[in-house]
Every structure is written in C-alpha cells, then in structure tokens.
Design an enzyme around this catalytic site. Structure first.
Site, mmCIF file in Angstrom:
data_model
loop_
_atom_site.group_PDB
_atom_site.id
_atom_site.type_symbol
_atom_site.label_atom_id
_atom_site.label_comp_id
_atom_site.label_asym_id
_atom_site.label_seq_id
_atom_site.Cartn_x
_atom_site.Cartn_y
_atom_site.Cartn_z
ATOM 1 N N GLU A 77 0.819 -1.214 0.000
ATOM 2 C CA GLU A 77 0.000 0.000 0.000
ATOM 3 C C GLU A 77 0.852 1.263 0.000
ATOM 4 O O GLU A 77 1.636 1.478 0.934
ATOM 5 C CB GLU A 77 -0.900 0.017 1.240
ATOM 6 C CG GLU A 77 -1.741 1.277 1.369
ATOM 7 C CD GLU A 77 -2.452 1.378 2.709
ATOM 8 O OE1 GLU A 77 -3.395 2.185 2.806
ATOM 9 O OE2 GLU A 77 -2.057 0.661 3.658
ATOM 10 N N ASP A 83 -5.525 2.738 -1.327
ATOM 11 C CA ASP A 83 -6.182 3.588 -0.338
ATOM 12 C C ASP A 83 -6.380 4.963 -0.963
ATOM 13 O O ASP A 83 -5.413 5.681 -1.236
ATOM 14 C CB ASP A 83 -5.322 3.671 0.924
ATOM 15 C CG ASP A 83 -6.027 4.383 2.061
ATOM 16 O OD1 ASP A 83 -6.603 5.470 1.815
ATOM 17 O OD2 ASP A 83 -5.993 3.867 3.192
ATOM 18 N N GLN A 85 -9.414 1.236 0.098
ATOM 19 C CA GLN A 85 -9.782 1.829 1.371
ATOM 20 C C GLN A 85 -10.163 3.278 1.147
ATOM 21 O O GLN A 85 -9.696 3.916 0.193
ATOM 22 C CB GLN A 85 -8.632 1.724 2.389
ATOM 23 C CG GLN A 85 -8.415 0.290 2.874
ATOM 24 C CD GLN A 85 -7.244 0.153 3.820
ATOM 25 O OE1 GLN A 85 -6.226 0.815 3.667
ATOM 26 N NE2 GLN A 85 -7.377 -0.736 4.793
ATOM 27 N N GLU A 115 -11.667 2.846 6.390
ATOM 28 C CA GLU A 115 -10.561 3.098 7.303
ATOM 29 C C GLU A 115 -10.502 4.588 7.619
ATOM 30 O O GLU A 115 -9.579 5.296 7.224
ATOM 31 C CB GLU A 115 -9.240 2.613 6.698
ATOM 32 C CG GLU A 115 -8.121 2.540 7.736
ATOM 33 C CD GLU A 115 -6.774 2.178 7.128
ATOM 34 O OE1 GLU A 115 -6.040 1.414 7.760
ATOM 35 O OE2 GLU A 115 -6.473 2.666 6.016
#
Length: 264
Positions: A143, A178, A206, A246
C-alpha cells in the site's frame, strides 16, 4: 454498489475491540478488516466473526515495534529474518480467520541507505512473502501511504507500487489502493481507478475523507462519484473486491454512517 468492510481498528472505538464485531454487524456490515490482530487469540477472533456472520477480508502482518514508530520491516535490510518470522505468524492467523489478504507494510526508510538498496530489500521480501502465501490461496498486498501521515515511508505512489508488482510478477501480489493516501499524494483519483483496476493488480480499496480522515462524505472527494466509478469499472473488468472503511469517525461511528446508508 461496492461492498464495504468496517475497519475495526478505527471504527467503533466506543466499544472494546472484541465488541466491535457485533456493533459492525448490527449496522449492516458483512465484512471487517483491522490493522493488527495479534493481541488476541486467533480462535477468539474467529468466534466473533462466526457469531456475527462476518467475514474477515484484510489485516496487516506485524510491523515491527509500532509503539517505537516502526511501520513495517519489508524495506529494512538487517531485519529480514524478523520480517519472515512475522509474516509466517500472520499467515497462521489468516488460516484461522480464513482471511484472503495480508497487507505487508514497507517500513520507514533508514537514513543510511540508498533508494536502490531499499528497493532491492523490499522486492526480495515481498516476493518471498507472496511465495509463502500462494499455497494457502492468500494475496499479499502492498500500500502506498502518504508522507504527511507517515514521514519517511518507503512506498508513496500508485505507479511505484504497480511497477513493483509488475516486476515481481507474482499472481497473488497486489496493490492496496487507499484513496485517502492517493488523493493526498497524487489526486486524480478516479482516473487512477480507471487506469489500474482493469489490470488485475488492485486487491483492495480503502476510503476516508480528505484531509481530516473522517467519514468519506466529508472533505474534498465526491464519494458518491468515486463509488459510481468503482462500480462502473468493476462491472467491466469483473473486479469483486471490498472497500475498507478506514476512517476516524468525527462524532461516533453510528452517528456518522449516513454516507453508507445512502451508498447501499
């Protein structure tokens, strides 16, 4: 609509951790993720999942000494044995939790190393992890994380992560995209979704509001449009993953779930 997973490390902090599974299920979540499960026995977590009809979709491998500021070991040359031991520990948890994805944090770059040596160590460790995870049918995720929240982190950009996945060439090595970090570092989020999702290299999304990391309908991103683009591209390319929630609720988790009720 996309499928949403509650991140129990950030959501439902009104409750003790083991009670968050029930709270998430009561609010309609069918899946959960969290950062680190290792303070609890894997069998206890499995029981909480089963009792609430939830599936575990993601968690992180041990990151080193989190309290001391470590954020992963994968890029650190003199910690490779520890990295391997930690990842095998994560695999054992994934087996009990029936979790298909393990996020391997890259780590903060030590000051005495060169970018080339960091990349060599990182790719070697990540390739090894993917090889270990393959027989069990697990994906290893990497990530990109923004440098404002995590200064010195080795992996920061989508192109950087996708290049590494391509160079290693393991079918079970994928990118954890993300969108909070992506917006802070690069912007142009929906263009990147259209660019990368059809490649098969995106394993998980995310979300959070930018810049304060509250609910996704707060801040500078149009969450409704982002979800529509993910839906559109997923339908075209057959992607069937999850979107992890998140974010840090601004005023309590349940009070801030209006965005989810509209999305589903």
């Amino acid at each position: 609509m996309p499928r949403f997973a509650a991140n129990l490390s950030l959501l439902y902090n009104e409750h003790a951790f083991l009670e968050r599974f029930t709270a998430a299920a009561q609010d309609g979540f069918e899946a959960v993720e969290f950062l680190f499960p290792y303070a609890f026995e894997a069998k206890e977590l499995r029981l909480r999942l089963d009792d609430n009809g939830l599936v575990q979709v993601l968690f992180n491998a041990p990151p080193g000494d989190w309290e001391a500021g470590e954020r992963g070991l994968a890029c650190i040359a003199d910690r490779e044995n520890e990295f391997k031991s930690n990842f095998l520990h994560a695999l054992a948890y994934a087996e009990v939790l029936n979790c298909p994805r393990i996020h391997v944090m890259a780590g903060r770059a030590p000051g005495h190393t060169t970018p080339e040596s960091l990349k060599d160590t990182y790719q070697r460790n990540v390739a090894w992890a993917a090889e270990q995870a393959r027989p069990a049918g697990r994906d290893v995720l990497i990530e990109p994380i923004n440098t404002r929240d995590m200064p010195g982190y080795f992996l920061n950009y989508q192109s950087q992560a996708h290049d590494i996945v391509t160079q290693i060439g393991a079918s079970n090595l994928k990118v954890q995209m993300d969108l909070y970090h992506c917006q802070i570092m690069e912007g142009d989020v929906t263009t990147k979704i259209r660019q990368y999702l059809p490649t098969g290299r995106v394993g998980h999304f995310q979300i959070a509001g930018v810049p304060l990391r509250h609910e996704p309908n707060t801040g500078e991103l149009n969450d409704r449009h982002v979800f529509d683009v993910i839906d559109e591209v997923s339908a075209a390319c057959g992607w069937q993953g999850w979107i992890g929630c998140e974010y840090r609720p601004a005023h309590g988790t349940r009070a801030g779930l209006g965005w989810l009720n509209k999305a589903v």
